[in-house]
Design a protein around this motif. Structure first.
Motif, PDB file in Angstrom:
ATOM      1  N   ASP A  24       0.828  -1.134   0.278  1.00  0.00           N
ATOM      2  CA  ASP A  24       0.083   0.000  -0.298  1.00  0.00           C
ATOM      3  C   ASP A  24       1.421   1.179  -0.357  1.00  0.00           C
ATOM      4  O   ASP A  24       0.890   2.057  -0.756  1.00  0.00           O
ATOM      5  CB  ASP A  24      -1.082   0.204   1.243  1.00  0.00           C
ATOM      6  CG  ASP A  24      -2.495  -1.415   1.426  1.00  0.00           C
ATOM      7  OD1 ASP A  24      -2.109  -1.739   0.487  1.00  0.00           O
ATOM      8  OD2 ASP A  24      -1.988  -1.890   2.304  1.00  0.00           O
ATOM      9  N   LEU A  25       2.123   1.558   0.945  1.00  0.00           N
ATOM     10  CA  LEU A  25       2.790   2.230   0.865  1.00  0.00           C
ATOM     11  C   LEU A  25       3.339   2.843  -0.020  1.00  0.00           C
ATOM     12  O   LEU A  25       3.700   3.182  -0.903  1.00  0.00           O
ATOM     13  CB  LEU A  25       4.037   2.173   2.226  1.00  0.00           C
ATOM     14  CG  LEU A  25       3.207   2.463   3.257  1.00  0.00           C
ATOM     15  CD1 LEU A  25       4.274   2.298   4.733  1.00  0.00           C
ATOM     16  CD2 LEU A  25       2.763   4.275   3.370  1.00  0.00           C
ATOM     17  N   GLN A  26       4.341   1.317  -1.019  1.00  0.00           N
ATOM     18  CA  GLN A  26       4.685   1.268  -2.127  1.00  0.00           C
ATOM     19  C   GLN A  26       4.170   2.041  -2.990  1.00  0.00           C
ATOM     20  O   GLN A  26       4.232   2.700  -4.081  1.00  0.00           O
ATOM     21  CB  GLN A  26       5.049  -0.007  -2.857  1.00  0.00           C
ATOM     22  CG  GLN A  26       6.481  -0.267  -1.371  1.00  0.00           C
ATOM     23  CD  GLN A  26       7.205  -2.117  -1.859  1.00  0.00           C
ATOM     24  OE1 GLN A  26       6.004  -2.058  -2.682  1.00  0.00           O
ATOM     25  NE2 GLN A  26       8.197  -1.883  -1.269  1.00  0.00           N
ATOM     26  N   ALA A  27       2.547   1.442  -2.719  1.00  0.00           N
ATOM     27  CA  ALA A  27       1.944   2.132  -4.745  1.00  0.00           C
ATOM     28  C   ALA A  27       1.903   3.944  -4.080  1.00  0.00           C
ATOM     29  O   ALA A  27       1.743   4.366  -5.758  1.00  0.00           O
ATOM     30  CB  ALA A  27       0.486   1.818  -4.101  1.00  0.00           C
ATOM     31  N   VAL A  28       1.917   4.423  -3.108  1.00  0.00           N
ATOM     32  CA  VAL A  28       1.265   5.655  -2.856  1.00  0.00           C
ATOM     33  C   VAL A  28       2.907   6.281  -3.507  1.00  0.00           C
ATOM     34  O   VAL A  28       2.478   7.517  -4.361  1.00  0.00           O
ATOM     35  CB  VAL A  28       1.141   6.017  -1.827  1.00  0.00           C
ATOM     36  CG1 VAL A  28       1.123   7.882  -1.332  1.00  0.00           C
ATOM     37  CG2 VAL A  28      -0.212   5.367  -1.237  1.00  0.00           C
ATOM     38  N   VAL A  29       3.866   5.466  -3.035  1.00  0.00           N
ATOM     39  CA  VAL A  29       5.346   6.044  -3.470  1.00  0.00           C
ATOM     40  C   VAL A  29       5.480   6.162  -5.393  1.00  0.00           C
ATOM     41  O   VAL A  29       5.867   7.534  -5.809  1.00  0.00           O
ATOM     42  CB  VAL A  29       6.788   5.481  -2.837  1.00  0.00           C
ATOM     43  CG1 VAL A  29       7.489   5.791  -3.021  1.00  0.00           C
ATOM     44  CG2 VAL A  29       5.953   5.607  -0.846  1.00  0.00           C
ATOM     45  N   ASN A  30       5.184   4.449  -5.200  1.00  0.00           N
ATOM     46  CA  ASN A  30       5.313   4.853  -6.858  1.00  0.00           C
ATOM     47  C   ASN A  30       4.502   5.550  -7.718  1.00  0.00           C
ATOM     48  O   ASN A  30       4.820   6.464  -8.632  1.00  0.00           O
ATOM     49  CB  ASN A  30       4.620   3.546  -7.340  1.00  0.00           C
ATOM     50  CG  ASN A  30       5.802   2.229  -6.498  1.00  0.00           C
ATOM     51  OD1 ASN A  30       7.588   2.688  -6.004  1.00  0.00           O
ATOM     52  ND2 ASN A  30       5.926   1.353  -6.735  1.00  0.00           N
ATOM     53  N   ALA A  31       3.369   5.890  -6.932  1.00  0.00           N
ATOM     54  CA  ALA A  31       2.109   6.994  -8.132  1.00  0.00           C
ATOM     55  C   ALA A  31       2.925   8.238  -7.858  1.00  0.00           C
ATOM     56  O   ALA A  31       2.737   8.581  -9.058  1.00  0.00           O
ATOM     57  CB  ALA A  31       0.652   6.840  -7.367  1.00  0.00           C
ATOM     58  N   LEU A  32       3.689   8.879  -6.962  1.00  0.00           N
ATOM     59  CA  LEU A  32       3.846  10.089  -6.921  1.00  0.00           C
ATOM     60  C   LEU A  32       4.876  10.339  -7.557  1.00  0.00           C
ATOM     61  O   LEU A  32       4.855  11.065  -8.341  1.00  0.00           O
ATOM     62  CB  LEU A  32       3.723  10.087  -5.626  1.00  0.00           C
ATOM     63  CG  LEU A  32       3.134  10.298  -4.565  1.00  0.00           C
ATOM     64  CD1 LEU A  32       3.132   9.890  -2.884  1.00  0.00           C
ATOM     65  CD2 LEU A  32       1.941  11.714  -5.284  1.00  0.00           C
ATOM     66  N   TRP A  33       6.330   9.157  -8.093  1.00  0.00           N
ATOM     67  CA  TRP A  33       7.202   9.566  -8.402  1.00  0.00           C
ATOM     68  C   TRP A  33       6.576   9.178 -10.195  1.00  0.00           C
ATOM     69  O   TRP A  33       7.071  10.133 -11.081  1.00  0.00           O
ATOM     70  CB  TRP A  33       8.294   7.983  -8.827  1.00  0.00           C
ATOM     71  CG  TRP A  33       8.826   8.713  -7.705  1.00  0.00           C
ATOM     72  CD1 TRP A  33       8.792   7.444  -6.403  1.00  0.00           C
ATOM     73  CD2 TRP A  33       9.912   9.082  -6.975  1.00  0.00           C
ATOM     74  NE1 TRP A  33       9.790   8.077  -5.375  1.00  0.00           N
ATOM     75  CE2 TRP A  33       9.958   8.915  -5.767  1.00  0.00           C
ATOM     76  CE3 TRP A  33      10.138  10.573  -6.860  1.00  0.00           C
ATOM     77  CZ2 TRP A  33      11.103   9.423  -5.117  1.00  0.00           C
ATOM     78  CZ3 TRP A  33      10.710  11.284  -7.183  1.00  0.00           C
ATOM     79  CH2 TRP A  33      11.567  11.120  -5.468  1.00  0.00           C
ATOM     80  N   GLU A  34       5.533   8.848 -10.268  1.00  0.00           N
ATOM     81  CA  GLU A  34       4.781   8.436 -11.548  1.00  0.00           C
ATOM     82  C   GLU A  34       4.313  10.192 -12.075  1.00  0.00           C
ATOM     83  O   GLU A  34       4.690   9.991 -13.152  1.00  0.00           O
ATOM     84  CB  GLU A  34       3.820   7.868 -11.829  1.00  0.00           C
ATOM     85  CG  GLU A  34       3.251   7.215 -13.185  1.00  0.00           C
ATOM     86  CD  GLU A  34       4.297   6.229 -13.943  1.00  0.00           C
ATOM     87  OE1 GLU A  34       4.319   6.706 -15.580  1.00  0.00           O
ATOM     88  OE2 GLU A  34       5.608   5.720 -13.580  1.00  0.00           O
ATOM     89  N   GLY A  35       3.621  10.746 -10.814  1.00  0.00           N
ATOM     90  CA  GLY A  35       3.107  11.901 -11.356  1.00  0.00           C
ATOM     91  C   GLY A  35       4.258  13.076 -12.001  1.00  0.00           C
ATOM     92  O   GLY A  35       3.432  14.086 -11.491  1.00  0.00           O
ATOM     93  N   GLY A  36       5.797  12.487 -11.925  1.00  0.00           N
ATOM     94  CA  GLY A  36       6.213  13.846 -11.826  1.00  0.00           C
ATOM     95  C   GLY A  36       7.016  14.610 -10.275  1.00  0.00           C
ATOM     96  O   GLY A  36       7.618  15.821 -10.283  1.00  0.00           O
TER      97      GLY A  36
END
Length: 241
Positions: free
Chosen positions: A133-145
């Motif tokens: 769950d935490l990794q999903a948030v971090v990965n999404a934020l990196w993906e969002g620039g």
């Protein structure tokens, strides 16, 4: 009946009882084997190590600041080289970063949580935050620039690993308990869209609706992320000769 067989039987019973006591003592090694004191001691040790690591991080940051100050006195570099170095430091996450940000908070379900209507009764693992769950948030934020990300009070760098053991987060040698706060500096619209588009976060939202797991997204007009202050040395395995 003769008294001698009775006395012999009694002696055998006492001998057996003594053997049981000795075996139990050796197994317990002087501790109460029915308590969880060993687990408590382990938890205390982890907390002590986490606090010690936090102190080391502060010491490392202070020394690094002194080194930077000495290096800037007369390093013989040009302005262009200094600008290039500053850009690399920002990209590496070792310098402070200020700007508009998105904050995401995840939390375990409330105590004694039950399923909302239409959902099956939860299993224990359905009620807590997991590493993915935490990794999903971090990965999404990196993906969002995201230009920089902070988890709890620590800045992430390229070698940071978000790991959970049980219901605790272990990040760069320090231990945290929920709620977990993730902050990212960048374009807020793009960051929000990346969170909405993430399939892993969409799956997490199902558990939010079903069992009340915590989820909150906030916008901050201006936030400063600290620079990473820990060691940046790489540790790797070596073959035994």
């Amino acid at each position: 009946m003769s008294r001698w067989p009775v006395r012999g039987l009694t002696a055998a019973v006492f001998a057996l009882a003594g053997l049981i006591f000795v075996t139990s003592a050796n197994t317990a090694k002087g501790t109460d084997i029915r308590t969880d004191s060993s687990l408590l001691k382990l938890s205390d040790l982890i907390q002590q190590r986490s606090e010690h690591n936090a102190e080391l991080d502060e010491s490392t940051a202070s020394v690094r600041a002194d080194i930077d100050a000495l290096a800037q006195r007369d390093d013989g570099s040009t302005r262009a080289q200094d600008a290039e170095l500053a850009a690399l430091e920002r990209a590496a996450g070792t310098k402070k970063l200020t700007g508009a940000a998105i904050g995401v908070t995840l939390n375990d379900a409330p105590p004694n949580a039950t399923a909302n209507p239409g959902y099956p009764e939860p299993q224990p693992n359905d009620l807590v935050i997991h590493q993915q769950d935490l990794q999903a948030v971090v990965n999404a934020l990196w993906e969002g620039g995201a230009r920089g990300i902070q988890v709890m009070d620590q800045r992430l760098i390229s070698t940071s690993a978000v790991r959970c053991v049980g219901n605790t987060l272990i990040l760069q040698g320090r231990v945290y308990s929920p709620p977990y706060k993730v902050t990212a500096v960048g374009d807020q619209d793009k960051l929000r869209q990346a969170l909405d588009d993430s399939p892993a976060i969409q799956n997490y939202q199902l558990y939010v609706k079903a069992y009340g797991l915590g989820w909150k997204v906030e916008e901050h007009d201006r936030t400063t992320l600290p620079g990473y202050s820990g060691t940046i040395d790489l540790h790797y395995a070596q073959p035994v000769e």
